[in-house]
Write a protein that holds these residues in place. Sequence first.
Motif, short mmCIF file in Angstrom:
data_model
loop_
_atom_site.label_atom_id
_atom_site.label_comp_id
_atom_site.label_asym_id
_atom_site.label_seq_id
_atom_site.Cartn_x
_atom_site.Cartn_y
_atom_site.Cartn_z
N MET A 1 -4.07 4.66 -12.36
CA MET A 1 -3.40 4.24 -13.58
C MET A 1 -2.06 3.59 -13.20
O MET A 1 -1.31 4.14 -12.40
N PRO A 2 -1.75 2.42 -13.78
CA PRO A 2 -0.49 1.73 -13.46
C PRO A 2 0.73 2.56 -13.85
O PRO A 2 0.69 3.38 -14.76
N ARG A 3 1.83 2.32 -13.12
CA ARG A 3 3.10 3.02 -13.35
C ARG A 3 4.18 1.97 -13.62
O ARG A 3 4.92 1.58 -12.73
N PRO A 4 4.24 1.46 -14.87
CA PRO A 4 5.20 0.39 -15.18
C PRO A 4 6.65 0.89 -15.11
O PRO A 4 6.88 2.08 -15.18
N PRO A 5 7.56 -0.08 -14.98
CA PRO A 5 7.34 -1.51 -14.87
C PRO A 5 6.72 -1.88 -13.52
O PRO A 5 6.94 -1.20 -12.52
N LEU A 6 5.99 -2.99 -13.54
CA LEU A 6 5.23 -3.43 -12.38
C LEU A 6 5.90 -4.62 -11.72
O LEU A 6 6.55 -5.42 -12.38
N PRO A 7 5.71 -4.77 -10.41
CA PRO A 7 6.20 -5.98 -9.76
C PRO A 7 5.33 -7.18 -10.14
O PRO A 7 4.19 -6.97 -10.57
N PRO A 8 5.88 -8.38 -10.02
CA PRO A 8 7.21 -8.71 -9.48
C PRO A 8 8.30 -8.33 -10.48
O PRO A 8 8.14 -8.52 -11.69
N THR A 38 2.92 6.37 -3.69
CA THR A 38 1.53 6.25 -3.31
C THR A 38 1.12 7.49 -2.50
O THR A 38 1.97 8.14 -1.88
N PRO A 39 -0.17 7.85 -2.52
CA PRO A 39 -0.60 9.03 -1.75
C PRO A 39 -0.25 8.94 -0.27
O PRO A 39 -0.04 9.97 0.38
N ASP A 40 -0.15 7.73 0.28
CA ASP A 40 0.18 7.55 1.69
C ASP A 40 1.59 6.98 1.89
O ASP A 40 1.89 6.36 2.91
N SER A 41 2.46 7.19 0.91
CA SER A 41 3.83 6.67 0.97
C SER A 41 4.52 7.09 2.27
O SER A 41 4.32 8.19 2.78
N ARG A 42 5.35 6.17 2.79
CA ARG A 42 6.12 6.44 4.00
C ARG A 42 7.60 6.40 3.67
O ARG A 42 8.06 5.46 3.02
N TRP A 43 8.32 7.42 4.14
CA TRP A 43 9.75 7.51 3.91
C TRP A 43 10.49 7.64 5.24
O TRP A 43 9.98 8.23 6.19
N ARG A 44 11.71 7.10 5.22
CA ARG A 44 12.72 7.54 6.17
C ARG A 44 13.87 7.99 5.31
O ARG A 44 14.43 7.23 4.53
N ASN A 105 22.21 4.31 0.31
CA ASN A 105 21.47 3.10 -0.04
C ASN A 105 20.00 3.36 0.22
O ASN A 105 19.65 4.06 1.18
N GLU A 106 19.16 2.79 -0.62
CA GLU A 106 17.72 2.90 -0.45
C GLU A 106 17.10 1.52 -0.55
O GLU A 106 17.53 0.70 -1.36
N ASN A 107 16.07 1.30 0.25
CA ASN A 107 15.23 0.10 0.15
C ASN A 107 13.84 0.58 -0.24
O ASN A 107 13.27 1.44 0.43
N TRP A 108 13.33 0.01 -1.32
CA TRP A 108 12.04 0.43 -1.87
C TRP A 108 11.05 -0.73 -1.82
O TRP A 108 11.41 -1.87 -2.10
N GLU A 109 9.77 -0.39 -1.57
CA GLU A 109 8.68 -1.34 -1.67
C GLU A 109 7.59 -0.71 -2.53
O GLU A 109 7.23 0.44 -2.33
N PHE A 110 7.06 -1.50 -3.48
CA PHE A 110 6.07 -1.00 -4.44
C PHE A 110 4.73 -1.68 -4.24
O PHE A 110 4.66 -2.84 -3.82
N ASP A 111 3.67 -0.94 -4.61
CA ASP A 111 2.34 -1.57 -4.64
C ASP A 111 2.17 -2.28 -5.97
O ASP A 111 3.05 -2.22 -6.85
N ASP A 112 1.04 -2.95 -6.15
CA ASP A 112 0.81 -3.74 -7.38
C ASP A 112 0.74 -2.89 -8.64
O ASP A 112 0.97 -3.38 -9.74
N ALA A 113 0.42 -1.60 -8.50
CA ALA A 113 0.31 -0.70 -9.65
C ALA A 113 1.64 -0.04 -10.00
O ALA A 113 1.72 0.77 -10.92
N GLY A 114 2.71 -0.36 -9.27
CA GLY A 114 4.04 0.16 -9.59
C GLY A 114 4.41 1.46 -8.91
O GLY A 114 5.42 2.07 -9.24
N TYR A 115 3.62 1.90 -7.92
CA TYR A 115 3.93 3.11 -7.16
C TYR A 115 4.73 2.72 -5.91
O TYR A 115 4.44 1.70 -5.27
N MET A 116 5.71 3.53 -5.57
CA MET A 116 6.51 3.23 -4.40
C MET A 116 5.72 3.61 -3.15
O MET A 116 5.26 4.74 -3.02
#
Length: 154
Positions: A1-8, A38-44, A105-116
């Motif tokens: 299920m999408p998690r809006p708002p969505l990219p771009p 995302t279920p496989d999200s990667r963090w530092r 500071n944080e840098n985030w990248e999202f998938d098309d469904a709006g999950y980080m």
Amino acid sequence: MPRPPLPPFTEQSAVQKIRAAEDGWNGRDPVKVALAYTPDSRWRNRSDFINGRSEIEAFLTRKWEKELEYRLIKELWAFSGNHIAVRFAYEWHDSDGAWYRSYGNENWEFDDAGYMKTRHASINDVRIEEADRKFHWPQGRRPDDHPGLSELGL
């Protein structure tokens, strides 16, 4: 299920995404917060490398057991496509009652469904006196009329 708002992202949708993240983290529910990733999200996070929702939940559980009366404010720094850069500050105290303000500071990248799917966080802790605290709202969501980081001079 999408998690809006969505990219771009636009400036408005990036600000909405940031506020949703801030609200989630201020709720301090590790299970609920982990669902934004995302279920496989990667963090530092500082010097910790975290992979997947179960590690996110465990990390956040430990974090909020240590960082008591946690209150967070996030603010947009930049955005492009499916990326958002955020600056933030949060206040908390340890079990001995010593207060801290943590800046980062944080840098985030999202998938098309709006999950980080990627989160890189750099954070520094500064000991403060309780009288120097700036985040005084009741635990939970920051009120809409509470100043943000720029208004507070942070």
